[in-house]
Design a protein around this motif. Structure first.
Motif, PDB file in Angstrom:
ATOM      1  N   PHE A   1     -13.987  10.453  45.973  1.00 19.94           N
ATOM      2  CA  PHE A   1     -13.733   9.982  44.626  1.00 19.94           C
ATOM      3  C   PHE A   1     -14.823   9.625  44.060  1.00 19.94           C
ATOM      4  O   PHE A   1     -15.141   8.587  43.179  1.00 19.94           O
ATOM      5  N   ASP A   2     -15.976  10.572  44.158  1.00 23.03           N
ATOM      6  CA  ASP A   2     -16.966  10.330  43.588  1.00 23.03           C
ATOM      7  C   ASP A   2     -17.333  11.407  42.165  1.00 23.03           C
ATOM      8  O   ASP A   2     -17.379  12.544  42.494  1.00 23.03           O
ATOM      9  N   ARG A   3     -16.944  10.674  41.033  1.00 22.32           N
ATOM     10  CA  ARG A   3     -17.078  11.683  39.845  1.00 22.32           C
ATOM     11  C   ARG A   3     -18.312  12.447  39.762  1.00 22.32           C
ATOM     12  O   ARG A   3     -18.160  13.280  39.056  1.00 22.32           O
ATOM     13  N   PHE A   4     -19.408  11.787  40.281  1.00 20.86           N
ATOM     14  CA  PHE A   4     -20.616  12.475  39.986  1.00 20.86           C
ATOM     15  C   PHE A   4     -21.000  13.398  41.070  1.00 20.86           C
ATOM     16  O   PHE A   4     -22.222  13.973  41.034  1.00 20.86           O
ATOM     17  N   ALA A   5     -20.067  13.730  42.049  1.00 17.73           N
ATOM     18  CA  ALA A   5     -20.362  14.505  43.248  1.00 17.73           C
ATOM     19  C   ALA A   5     -20.821  16.000  42.669  1.00 17.73           C
ATOM     20  O   ALA A   5     -20.269  16.444  41.733  1.00 17.73           O
ATOM     21  N   ILE A   6     -21.778  16.483  43.364  1.00 22.00           N
ATOM     22  CA  ILE A   6     -22.261  17.895  42.932  1.00 22.00           C
ATOM     23  C   ILE A   6     -22.582  18.601  44.531  1.00 22.00           C
ATOM     24  O   ILE A   6     -23.318  17.911  45.178  1.00 22.00           O
ATOM     25  N   SER A   7     -21.886  19.865  44.648  1.00 19.55           N
ATOM     26  CA  SER A   7     -21.977  20.309  45.989  1.00 19.55           C
ATOM     27  C   SER A   7     -22.997  21.271  46.049  1.00 19.55           C
ATOM     28  O   SER A   7     -23.813  21.311  44.908  1.00 19.55           O
ATOM     29  N   SER A   8     -23.520  21.748  47.154  1.00 19.14           N
ATOM     30  CA  SER A   8     -24.644  22.436  47.275  1.00 19.14           C
ATOM     31  C   SER A   8     -24.375  23.975  46.580  1.00 19.14           C
ATOM     32  O   SER A   8     -25.664  24.604  46.252  1.00 19.14           O
ATOM     33  N   VAL A   9     -23.339  24.369  46.203  1.00 19.30           N
ATOM     34  CA  VAL A   9     -23.176  25.558  45.430  1.00 19.30           C
ATOM     35  C   VAL A   9     -23.025  25.252  43.926  1.00 19.30           C
ATOM     36  O   VAL A   9     -22.769  26.021  43.141  1.00 19.30           O
ATOM     37  N   GLY A  10     -23.023  23.927  43.531  1.00 18.84           N
ATOM     38  CA  GLY A  10     -22.972  23.476  42.230  1.00 18.84           C
ATOM     39  C   GLY A  10     -21.522  22.980  41.523  1.00 18.84           C
ATOM     40  O   GLY A  10     -21.582  22.808  40.637  1.00 18.84           O
ATOM     41  N   ALA A  11     -20.639  22.902  42.431  1.00 15.79           N
ATOM     42  CA  ALA A  11     -19.229  22.400  41.943  1.00 15.79           C
ATOM     43  C   ALA A  11     -19.407  21.108  41.713  1.00 15.79           C
ATOM     44  O   ALA A  11     -20.173  20.270  42.475  1.00 15.79           O
ATOM     45  N   GLN A  12     -18.632  20.433  40.882  1.00 15.76           N
ATOM     46  CA  GLN A  12     -19.082  19.231  39.993  1.00 15.76           C
ATOM     47  C   GLN A  12     -17.776  18.484  40.028  1.00 15.76           C
ATOM     48  O   GLN A  12     -16.625  19.029  39.737  1.00 15.76           O
ATOM     49  N   GLY A  13     -17.794  17.163  39.845  1.00 13.08           N
ATOM     50  CA  GLY A  13     -16.894  16.160  39.914  1.00 13.08           C
ATOM     51  C   GLY A  13     -16.013  15.857  41.032  1.00 13.08           C
ATOM     52  O   GLY A  13     -16.067  16.405  42.159  1.00 13.08           O
ATOM     53  N   MET A  14     -15.009  14.873  40.786  1.00 15.86           N
ATOM     54  CA  MET A  14     -13.954  14.722  41.853  1.00 15.86           C
ATOM     55  C   MET A  14     -13.360  15.732  42.823  1.00 15.86           C
ATOM     56  O   MET A  14     -13.234  15.831  43.731  1.00 15.86           O
ATOM     57  N   MET A  15     -12.917  16.760  41.715  1.00 13.59           N
ATOM     58  CA  MET A  15     -11.964  18.085  42.282  1.00 13.59           C
ATOM     59  C   MET A  15     -13.212  19.169  42.561  1.00 13.59           C
ATOM     60  O   MET A  15     -12.484  20.299  43.045  1.00 13.59           O
ATOM     61  N   GLN A  16     -14.495  19.048  42.526  1.00 13.07           N
ATOM     62  CA  GLN A  16     -15.524  19.795  42.722  1.00 13.07           C
ATOM     63  C   GLN A  16     -15.251  21.313  42.157  1.00 13.07           C
ATOM     64  O   GLN A  16     -14.916  22.239  42.906  1.00 13.07           O
ATOM     65  N   VAL A  17     -15.027  21.220  41.016  1.00 15.88           N
ATOM     66  CA  VAL A  17     -14.919  22.655  39.948  1.00 15.88           C
ATOM     67  C   VAL A  17     -16.120  23.110  39.900  1.00 15.88           C
ATOM     68  O   VAL A  17     -17.200  22.542  39.243  1.00 15.88           O
ATOM     69  N   MET A  18     -16.203  24.426  39.937  1.00 15.11           N
ATOM     70  CA  MET A  18     -17.066  25.533  39.918  1.00 15.11           C
ATOM     71  C   MET A  18     -17.768  25.602  38.410  1.00 15.11           C
ATOM     72  O   MET A  18     -16.885  25.681  37.421  1.00 15.11           O
ATOM     73  N   THR A  19     -18.818  25.127  38.057  1.00 17.27           N
ATOM     74  CA  THR A  19     -19.139  25.356  36.505  1.00 17.27           C
ATOM     75  C   THR A  19     -18.911  26.606  36.080  1.00 17.27           C
ATOM     76  O   THR A  19     -18.844  26.876  34.840  1.00 17.27           O
ATOM     77  N   PHE A  20     -18.770  27.860  36.748  1.00 13.67           N
ATOM     78  CA  PHE A  20     -18.784  29.110  36.310  1.00 13.67           C
ATOM     79  C   PHE A  20     -17.314  29.002  35.240  1.00 13.67           C
ATOM     80  O   PHE A  20     -17.110  30.198  34.253  1.00 13.67           O
ATOM     81  N   TRP A  21     -16.312  28.231  35.568  1.00  9.05           N
ATOM     82  CA  TRP A  21     -14.996  28.082  34.782  1.00  9.05           C
ATOM     83  C   TRP A  21     -15.277  27.856  33.397  1.00  9.05           C
ATOM     84  O   TRP A  21     -14.452  28.470  32.392  1.00  9.05           O
ATOM     85  N   LYS A  22     -16.238  26.967  33.086  1.00  5.88           N
ATOM     86  CA  LYS A  22     -16.596  26.549  31.726  1.00  5.88           C
ATOM     87  C   LYS A  22     -16.926  27.878  30.910  1.00  5.88           C
ATOM     88  O   LYS A  22     -16.370  28.165  29.852  1.00  5.88           O
ATOM     89  N   ALA A  23     -17.948  28.844  31.461  1.00  7.96           N
ATOM     90  CA  ALA A  23     -18.139  29.903  30.904  1.00  7.96           C
ATOM     91  C   ALA A  23     -17.088  30.858  30.667  1.00  7.96           C
ATOM     92  O   ALA A  23     -16.699  31.725  29.445  1.00  7.96           O
ATOM     93  N   GLU A  24     -16.291  30.995  31.815  1.00  6.65           N
ATOM     94  CA  GLU A  24     -14.995  31.857  31.684  1.00  6.65           C
ATOM     95  C   GLU A  24     -13.985  31.538  30.402  1.00  6.65           C
ATOM     96  O   GLU A  24     -13.423  32.273  30.093  1.00  6.65           O
ATOM     97  N   LEU A  25     -13.814  30.280  30.323  1.00  6.05           N
ATOM     98  CA  LEU A  25     -13.124  29.673  29.387  1.00  6.05           C
ATOM     99  C   LEU A  25     -13.779  29.577  27.954  1.00  6.05           C
ATOM    100  O   LEU A  25     -12.839  29.062  26.907  1.00  6.05           O
ATOM    101  N   GLY A  26     -15.133  29.814  27.814  1.00  6.23           N
ATOM    102  CA  GLY A  26     -15.614  29.800  26.674  1.00  6.23           C
ATOM    103  C   GLY A  26     -15.850  27.939  26.328  1.00  6.23           C
ATOM    104  O   GLY A  26     -15.793  27.962  24.922  1.00  6.23           O
ATOM    105  N   ARG A  27     -15.804  27.311  27.113  1.00  8.87           N
ATOM    106  CA  ARG A  27     -15.774  25.714  26.878  1.00  8.87           C
ATOM    107  C   ARG A  27     -17.312  25.263  27.485  1.00  8.87           C
ATOM    108  O   ARG A  27     -16.912  24.292  28.351  1.00  8.87           O
TER     109      ARG A  27
END
Length: 191
Positions: free
Chosen positions: A103-129
């Motif tokens: 439940f740490d919204r600022f969590a960042i994994s060793s591979v760069g996943a972010q937020g509570m659900m540890q979403v990978m940042t490449f998804w932002k680029a995939e979606l153009g967002r």
């Protein structure tokens, strides 16, 4: 809701909580008022009673990880909304968050996943967002719930395989076993 019904509801919730859960006899008056306001704003519940029961139950369980009642109720409302929208059980999403970030919204994994659900940042680029902030709970939950829902459909409802895909560990059961374990032992809501 009358005082007698509230007391009966609280007693039922107390009996339904997992052993060892952090339980109070009754919610503080400020929490009760906050819960009533949150229930009236919750749009993903079938009825007000369901909203009140679920929010109170989950808020009690979540209090050890998020001491601020307002933050807890806001998060729970967001989890319920995004999970329901994606066709997921909100308590399963809470179990996944528990494993991924505690439940740490600022969590960042060793591979760069972010937020509570540890979403990978490449998804932002995939979606153009690229402007999306994955440490914003609403954004993170929208991404994470959508991704998990997609994997669940791709795996024909096989939760273990869907969770393994979500974690990038397809073919292994450690991660999915951990999420399912937290779900069954701590977050699961019996129908």
């Amino acid at each position: 809701m009358t005082a007698c019904i509230r007391l009966a509801l609280l007693c039922l919730l107390w009996l339904a909580l997992p052993a060892g859960a952090n339980v109070r006899q009754a919610p503080e008056p400020e929490l009760r008022d906050l819960l009533q306001r949150t229930v009236s704003e919750a749009d993903s519940f079938v009825d007000r009673y369901d909203a009140e029961v679920w929010l109170l139950d989950m808020s009690t369980r979540l209090s050890r990880y998020m001491p601020d009642a307002q933050a807890r109720l806001t998060l729970l409302k967001q989890v319920h909304h995004e999970a329901s929208k994606a066709g997921l059980k909100p308590d399963l999403v809470l179990a996944l968050i528990h494993v991924e970030s505690r439940f740490d919204r600022f969590a960042i994994s060793s591979v760069g996943a972010q937020g509570m659900m540890q979403v990978m940042t490449f998804w932002k680029a995939e979606l153009g967002r690229e402007q999306d902030n994955l440490t914003d709970n609403a954004t993170n939950l929208r991404y994470g719930c959508t991704i998990l829902s997609y994997y669940l459909k791709k795996e024909n409802g096989d939760l273990n395989r869907a969770l393994a895909r979500y974690n990038g560990s397809l073919g292994k059961t450690t991660y999915s076993g951990k999420v399912v374990g937290y779900w069954q032992d701590y977050w699961y809501v019996k129908p």
